[in-house]
Design an enzyme around this catalytic site. Structure first.
Site, mmCIF file in Angstrom:
data_model
loop_
_atom_site.group_PDB
_atom_site.id
_atom_site.type_symbol
_atom_site.label_atom_id
_atom_site.label_comp_id
_atom_site.label_asym_id
_atom_site.label_seq_id
_atom_site.Cartn_x
_atom_site.Cartn_y
_atom_site.Cartn_z
ATOM 1 N N GLU A 1 0.824 -1.200 0.000
ATOM 2 C CA GLU A 1 0.000 0.000 0.000
ATOM 3 C C GLU A 1 0.862 1.257 0.000
ATOM 4 O OE1 GLU A 1 -3.864 -1.886 2.291
ATOM 5 O OE2 GLU A 1 -2.618 -0.456 3.367
ATOM 6 N N SER B 1 -0.707 7.478 -0.838
ATOM 7 C CA SER B 1 -1.485 7.899 -2.002
ATOM 8 C C SER B 1 -2.113 6.623 -2.560
ATOM 9 C CB SER B 1 -0.570 8.562 -3.034
ATOM 10 O OG SER B 1 -1.310 8.921 -4.176
ATOM 11 N N TYR B 2 -3.321 6.324 -2.101
ATOM 12 C CA TYR B 2 -3.925 5.003 -2.285
ATOM 13 C C TYR B 2 -3.809 4.422 -3.684
ATOM 14 C CZ TYR B 2 -5.990 5.670 2.335
ATOM 15 O OH TYR B 2 -6.185 5.882 3.662
ATOM 16 N N GLU C 1 -1.065 -10.055 -6.608
ATOM 17 C CA GLU C 1 -1.020 -10.743 -7.903
ATOM 18 C C GLU C 1 -0.178 -9.956 -8.900
ATOM 19 O OE1 GLU C 1 -5.273 -11.305 -6.218
ATOM 20 O OE2 GLU C 1 -3.674 -9.814 -6.131
ATOM 21 N N CYS D 1 -8.747 -8.641 -7.824
ATOM 22 C CA CYS D 1 -9.566 -7.488 -8.185
ATOM 23 C C CYS D 1 -9.629 -7.376 -9.712
ATOM 24 C CB CYS D 1 -8.997 -6.218 -7.557
ATOM 25 S SG CYS D 1 -7.464 -5.626 -8.333
ATOM 26 N N CYS E 1 -6.237 -6.723 -11.370
ATOM 27 C CA CYS E 1 -5.389 -7.920 -11.334
ATOM 28 C C CYS E 1 -5.868 -8.955 -12.339
ATOM 29 C CB CYS E 1 -5.364 -8.526 -9.940
ATOM 30 S SG CYS E 1 -4.378 -7.561 -8.788
#
Length: 152
Positions: free
Chosen positions: A58, A61-62, A69, A100, A103
């Site tokens: 992480e 800055s998201y 993966e 997600c 990914c």
């Protein structure tokens, strides 16, 4: 109830490969997830038997975070690999967390026919092929005239 774009739980009736499961668990323990506290580890195997690992990383800055993966695929690609046959994704989510959307596209780029096994600490499994997780995935293919075109 499963959606039409996601495989049913353990659709391939797979158990995770022990080597890949241990690698995914080891990567999980190295995940950097101070914001979400949601750690994920992944391990994949190439056709020549090489194994690559990845953990989610992480960032404050998201949008700059990286999924496990994708980290595993990037490790493979950096080492010169261009295809994988199997990937195990480990999390503590119930049911097991599946890749997600981003990914799924990254996995599809390299191996639409690869086996995916998502597993959690209870041994619950969600499995399928990459193409099951991302039906009609996007690929660029070369046409005879040299132009690229998006295909499924």
């Amino acid at each position: 109830m499963s959606s039409p774009t996601a495989p049913a739980a353990n659709a391939l009736n797979l158990t995770p490969d022990p080597q890949l499961l241990e690698g995914a668990k080891a990567a999980f323990r190295q995940a950097y997830a101070p914001y979400s506290k949601f750690r994920v580890g992944a391990a994949l195997r190439t056709p020549d038997g090489r194994v690559y690992f990845g953990a989610n990383v992480e960032n404050a800055s998201y949008g700059l975070g990286r999924c496990a993966e994708q980290s595993a695929v990037q490790a493979m690609a950096t080492a010169g690999g261009r295809e994988f046959t199997d990937i195990v994704v480990y999390s503590e989510a119930t049911p097991p967390a599946s890749p997600c959307g981003a990914c799924r596209q990254v996995l599809f780029e390299f191996a639409p026919g690869a086996r995916v096994v998502c597993v959690n600490q209870h041994g619950d499994v969600v499995s399928g092929y990459v193409r099951d997780f991302l039906p009609h995935g996007f690929r660029l293919e070369q046409r005879d005239d040299g132009h690229e075109v998006g295909t499924e």
